[in-house]
Every structure is written in structure tokens, then in C-alpha cells.
Write a protein that holds these residues in place. Sequence first.
Motif, PDB file in Angstrom:
ATOM      1  N   LEU A  42       0.723  -1.096  -0.045  1.00  0.00           N
ATOM      2  CA  LEU A  42      -0.024  -0.019   0.063  1.00  0.00           C
ATOM      3  C   LEU A  42       0.910   1.290  -0.110  1.00  0.00           C
ATOM      4  CD1 LEU A  42      -2.730   1.412  -0.061  1.00  0.00           C
ATOM      5  CD2 LEU A  42      -2.844   1.061   2.776  1.00  0.00           C
ATOM      6  N   ALA A  43       1.727   1.176   0.915  1.00  0.00           N
ATOM      7  CA  ALA A  43       2.863   2.356   0.810  1.00  0.00           C
ATOM      8  C   ALA A  43       3.264   2.692  -0.744  1.00  0.00           C
ATOM      9  CB  ALA A  43       3.949   2.185   1.890  1.00  0.00           C
ATOM     10  N   GLU A  44       4.062   1.574  -1.189  1.00  0.00           N
ATOM     11  CA  GLU A  44       4.458   1.707  -2.415  1.00  0.00           C
ATOM     12  C   GLU A  44       3.305   2.444  -3.524  1.00  0.00           C
ATOM     13  OE1 GLU A  44       6.196  -1.200  -6.025  1.00  0.00           O
ATOM     14  OE2 GLU A  44       6.169  -2.028  -4.114  1.00  0.00           O
ATOM     15  N   LEU A  45       2.408   1.572  -3.516  1.00  0.00           N
ATOM     16  CA  LEU A  45       1.119   2.161  -4.594  1.00  0.00           C
ATOM     17  C   LEU A  45       0.867   3.483  -4.326  1.00  0.00           C
ATOM     18  CD1 LEU A  45      -0.800  -1.130  -4.601  1.00  0.00           C
ATOM     19  CD2 LEU A  45       0.496  -0.348  -6.562  1.00  0.00           C
ATOM     20  N   ALA A  46       0.855   4.043  -3.073  1.00  0.00           N
ATOM     21  CA  ALA A  46       0.300   5.294  -2.607  1.00  0.00           C
ATOM     22  C   ALA A  46       1.302   6.261  -2.569  1.00  0.00           C
ATOM     23  CB  ALA A  46      -0.640   5.220  -1.253  1.00  0.00           C
ATOM     24  N   GLY A  47       2.528   5.958  -2.725  1.00  0.00           N
ATOM     25  CA  GLY A  47       3.693   6.909  -2.622  1.00  0.00           C
ATOM     26  C   GLY A  47       4.070   7.596  -1.345  1.00  0.00           C
ATOM     27  N   ILE A  48       3.894   6.749  -0.290  1.00  0.00           N
ATOM     28  CA  ILE A  48       3.990   7.474   1.231  1.00  0.00           C
ATOM     29  C   ILE A  48       4.940   6.020   1.833  1.00  0.00           C
ATOM     30  CG2 ILE A  48       1.878   8.843   1.013  1.00  0.00           C
ATOM     31  CD1 ILE A  48       0.633   6.257   2.798  1.00  0.00           C
ATOM     32  N   SER A  49       5.493   6.308   3.162  1.00  0.00           N
ATOM     33  CA  SER A  49       6.223   5.482   3.686  1.00  0.00           C
ATOM     34  C   SER A  49       5.398   4.746   4.410  1.00  0.00           C
ATOM     35  CB  SER A  49       7.106   6.255   4.847  1.00  0.00           C
ATOM     36  OG  SER A  49       6.288   6.809   5.946  1.00  0.00           O
ATOM     37  N   VAL A  50       6.055   3.384   4.762  1.00  0.00           N
ATOM     38  CA  VAL A  50       5.375   2.438   5.384  1.00  0.00           C
ATOM     39  C   VAL A  50       5.078   2.795   6.758  1.00  0.00           C
ATOM     40  CG1 VAL A  50       5.714  -0.068   6.215  1.00  0.00           C
ATOM     41  CG2 VAL A  50       6.572   0.569   4.027  1.00  0.00           C
ATOM     42  N   ASP A  51       5.927   3.532   7.661  1.00  0.00           N
ATOM     43  CA  ASP A  51       5.853   4.100   8.697  1.00  0.00           C
ATOM     44  C   ASP A  51       4.440   4.812   8.794  1.00  0.00           C
ATOM     45  OD1 ASP A  51       6.608   4.590  11.515  1.00  0.00           O
ATOM     46  OD2 ASP A  51       6.609   6.730  10.817  1.00  0.00           O
ATOM     47  N   VAL A  53       1.858   4.400   6.806  1.00  0.00           N
ATOM     48  CA  VAL A  53       0.739   3.460   6.669  1.00  0.00           C
ATOM     49  C   VAL A  53       0.502   3.230   8.178  1.00  0.00           C
ATOM     50  CG1 VAL A  53      -0.148   1.234   5.775  1.00  0.00           C
ATOM     51  CG2 VAL A  53       0.958   3.151   4.220  1.00  0.00           C
ATOM     52  N   VAL A  54       1.551   2.555   8.842  1.00  0.00           N
ATOM     53  CA  VAL A  54       1.407   1.796  10.215  1.00  0.00           C
ATOM     54  C   VAL A  54       0.717   2.774  11.118  1.00  0.00           C
ATOM     55  CG1 VAL A  54       2.482   0.971  12.116  1.00  0.00           C
ATOM     56  CG2 VAL A  54       3.226   0.382   9.865  1.00  0.00           C
ATOM     57  N   ARG A  55       1.006   4.103  11.358  1.00  0.00           N
ATOM     58  CA  ARG A  55       0.596   4.974  12.056  1.00  0.00           C
ATOM     59  C   ARG A  55      -0.862   5.341  11.704  1.00  0.00           C
ATOM     60  NH1 ARG A  55       3.602  10.307  11.989  1.00  0.00           N
ATOM     61  NH2 ARG A  55       4.386   9.641  10.025  1.00  0.00           N
ATOM     62  N   LEU A  56      -1.129   5.239  10.206  1.00  0.00           N
ATOM     63  CA  LEU A  56      -2.662   5.472  10.077  1.00  0.00           C
ATOM     64  C   LEU A  56      -3.496   4.411  10.666  1.00  0.00           C
ATOM     65  CD1 LEU A  56      -2.579   6.997   6.343  1.00  0.00           C
ATOM     66  CD2 LEU A  56      -3.306   8.087   8.227  1.00  0.00           C
ATOM     67  N   GLU A  57      -3.107   3.287  10.273  1.00  0.00           N
ATOM     68  CA  GLU A  57      -3.820   2.191  10.440  1.00  0.00           C
ATOM     69  C   GLU A  57      -3.943   1.828  12.359  1.00  0.00           C
ATOM     70  OE1 GLU A  57      -2.694  -1.495   8.694  1.00  0.00           O
ATOM     71  OE2 GLU A  57      -3.290  -0.660   6.730  1.00  0.00           O
ATOM     72  N   GLN A  58      -2.925   2.189  12.853  1.00  0.00           N
ATOM     73  CA  GLN A  58      -2.813   2.255  14.450  1.00  0.00           C
ATOM     74  C   GLN A  58      -3.582   3.274  14.985  1.00  0.00           C
ATOM     75  OE1 GLN A  58       1.272   1.624  15.636  1.00  0.00           O
ATOM     76  NE2 GLN A  58       1.193  -0.495  14.983  1.00  0.00           N
ATOM     77  N   GLY A  59      -4.136   4.271  14.313  1.00  0.00           N
ATOM     78  CA  GLY A  59      -4.722   5.526  14.817  1.00  0.00           C
ATOM     79  C   GLY A  59      -3.970   6.203  15.566  1.00  0.00           C
ATOM     80  N   ARG A  60      -2.808   6.671  15.252  1.00  0.00           N
ATOM     81  CA  ARG A  60      -1.702   7.239  15.976  1.00  0.00           C
ATOM     82  C   ARG A  60      -1.796   8.974  15.878  1.00  0.00           C
ATOM     83  NH1 ARG A  60       3.285   3.657  15.203  1.00  0.00           N
ATOM     84  NH2 ARG A  60       4.471   5.456  15.569  1.00  0.00           N
ATOM     85  N   ASN A  61      -2.968   9.566  15.720  1.00  0.00           N
ATOM     86  CA  ASN A  61      -3.053  11.094  15.661  1.00  0.00           C
ATOM     87  C   ASN A  61      -2.429  11.354  14.559  1.00  0.00           C
ATOM     88  OD1 ASN A  61      -4.100  13.299  16.772  1.00  0.00           O
ATOM     89  ND2 ASN A  61      -2.180  13.966  17.564  1.00  0.00           N
ATOM     90  N   VAL A  62      -2.663  10.589  13.123  1.00  0.00           N
ATOM     91  CA  VAL A  62      -2.286  11.312  11.750  1.00  0.00           C
ATOM     92  C   VAL A  62      -3.281  11.403  11.122  1.00  0.00           C
ATOM     93  CG1 VAL A  62      -0.927  10.450   9.989  1.00  0.00           C
ATOM     94  CG2 VAL A  62      -0.220   9.734  12.053  1.00  0.00           C
ATOM     95  N   THR A  63      -3.394  12.567  10.403  1.00  0.00           N
ATOM     96  CA  THR A  63      -4.588  13.158   9.716  1.00  0.00           C
ATOM     97  C   THR A  63      -4.087  13.326   8.129  1.00  0.00           C
ATOM     98  OG1 THR A  63      -5.522  14.166  11.573  1.00  0.00           O
ATOM     99  CG2 THR A  63      -6.444  14.653   9.356  1.00  0.00           C
ATOM    100  N   PRO A  64      -4.377  12.399   7.426  1.00  0.00           N
ATOM    101  CA  PRO A  64      -3.885  12.549   6.023  1.00  0.00           C
ATOM    102  C   PRO A  64      -4.338  13.673   5.209  1.00  0.00           C
ATOM    103  CG  PRO A  64      -5.565  10.686   6.171  1.00  0.00           C
ATOM    104  CD  PRO A  64      -5.081  11.360   7.341  1.00  0.00           C
ATOM    105  N   SER A  65      -3.400  14.171   4.293  1.00  0.00           N
ATOM    106  CA  SER A  65      -4.049  15.380   3.475  1.00  0.00           C
ATOM    107  C   SER A  65      -4.904  14.819   2.409  1.00  0.00           C
ATOM    108  CB  SER A  65      -2.738  16.031   2.870  1.00  0.00           C
ATOM    109  OG  SER A  65      -2.038  15.146   1.957  1.00  0.00           O
ATOM    110  N   ALA A  66      -5.444  15.855   1.643  1.00  0.00           N
ATOM    111  CA  ALA A  66      -6.138  15.330   0.618  1.00  0.00           C
ATOM    112  C   ALA A  66      -5.586  14.552  -0.388  1.00  0.00           C
ATOM    113  CB  ALA A  66      -7.113  16.699  -0.076  1.00  0.00           C
TER     114      ALA A  66
END
Length: 287
Positions: A42-51, A53-66
Motif C-alpha cells: 500500500l505504501a508503494e502504491l500510494a507513494g508514502i512511507s510504510v511508517d 501507513v502503520v501510524r494511520l492504521e494504528q490511529g496514532r493521531n495522523v490526519t492525511p492530506s487530501a
Amino acid sequence: MTADIAKLGPMLRTWRGRVSPAAAGLPAGRGRRVSGLRREDLAELAGISVDYVVRLEQGRNVTPSAQVTTALARALQLTNAERDHLFRLAGLAPPASGEISDHIPPGLRRMLNRLGDAAAAVFAADWQLIWWNRGWAGLLGDPSSTPSAMRNFACDTFPVDGTAPHLSHWPVTSLSQPEVEASVVSDLRRAAGRFPGSARLASLIQDLTTGSQRFAELWASGAVGAHREDHKIVQHPATGPIAVDCDVLTDGDAERKIVVLTAAPDTEDETNFRLAVVSGAYDPAYG
């Protein structure tokens, strides 16, 4: 709009799990322990870091941009409805189409043609009438004799300069007119949020705001909602008054409104309804 980080992570994991590597254009590999995408995929396909993605899925106060949310929706192969849900979970307004569509998909048209004796019509997101059946023409009069620009339920609900309604050839009275007015306005506000780039909708709202004090007051309230139902009395010239129920369904992202009028079964209203349908003028070119 407030982000719901607690629900964002589980949804991402669910969507990630249903996309096969092959569907994403990735090699299956022998060491995979999951049937869907890995976090690394998912990180590779979306062009973001694996870390990230981990923080997003763990709900660690990360709010993605549009931009990131769009990339995630594309990588996860989400439908438009799922993409919009993802945006809302991220605390973002879903991306909207430009102009309102008057298109009716073939499948919807086939379904409508199977409604039998019900009076049915389809309105665009701005309450512009775009389709009707024989029952509608018989009950309310054939709309084909009215210029297309005047076939708008919002304009009929809030007549400017005392103009008469155009969608019915004879009087139709709502038994809950104040509620209908409020729901139509809140529905238009919802459409304005869905189609912020629609010049047609913006022009309609401007005309109604300047031409109808009642509309302007309701618009200023800021309510957002949808028009769902009503009860009406149709003063039909061939049968006399007919009490009908009006139900409104919304069709998909295009925000088309499917309006169906029916009479209560085994009543005089139902008998008169059927007589009105067969007595009304109808041009098959518009059905």
C-alpha cells in the motif's frame, strides 16, 4: 469536518485485505502471509512511507492530506462511495464533480419502466425534471408542454414574483408545505456541497435567494438534509381530488431524485388515481 481516526485504521486494513496483489499489478510472491495487500504494498502504491501507513492504521493521531487520501483511495481501488467515506473519516470534504448531470443510466430507466401504474419522475440534483412516465403525465398533466427550463420543483416550491407552478397542470396541495419547503432548501444545500463547481446550481440558488424571501430565510439557516416524503392532494379535472403519498429516493453520487406518487390501496383515491392515469394526455416520446 472532524476526522474519525479510530475508524480510519480499521477501514484501511479491511480495504487493504480485499485487494489482491495481481489486481494491483504486483507479483504474488511465495512468502506472503496475507491474501491482500501488505502495508509495504500500500505504501508503494500510494507513494508514502510504510511508517506512515502503520501510524494511520494504528490511529496514532495522523490526519492525511487530501493528496494522500486520494492516493490511498486509488491504491485501494475504492468505489466513489468508499472514496467519499474515506475522505470523511480523514476529516476532509469528499471531492465533487463539476456540473450536475441529467443523464439517466439504462439500468435505472429499465427499473423505472417496471413501476407499473405508479406515477414516477426523475429529477436532477437541482430538482430539474429530467424524466417522467405515463402515470406522472396522467396524474399531473404532460410536462412536455412546459418549456424544459421551467420544469424545476424548487422553483415551483418557491415561486418568484408570484408565478404559477409549472410542473402540474392543475392544483396540487401539500399537506405539510412548511416541512417540504425546509427539506427542499436543505437538499439544495447538500447538492451545493456535492457540486460546488456547478454553475447551473449556483444560478438557481442565486435566483431563488434574491427572488423569494422564504427561500432566503431557510437558506440562511444552514440546514443540510434531503427531501424524502410528502402527502398531497391533486385536484384532477377528470376525477376530482386524489390523495397521494409522495416518496423520494436518491440515486447514487449524481444525487438524482426518484419521485414516486401512489394512492392508498383499496380506496376511492386509488380508483381515481387509476382513472387519472388512463385519462391524462401523454406523449410517448418523453417516457
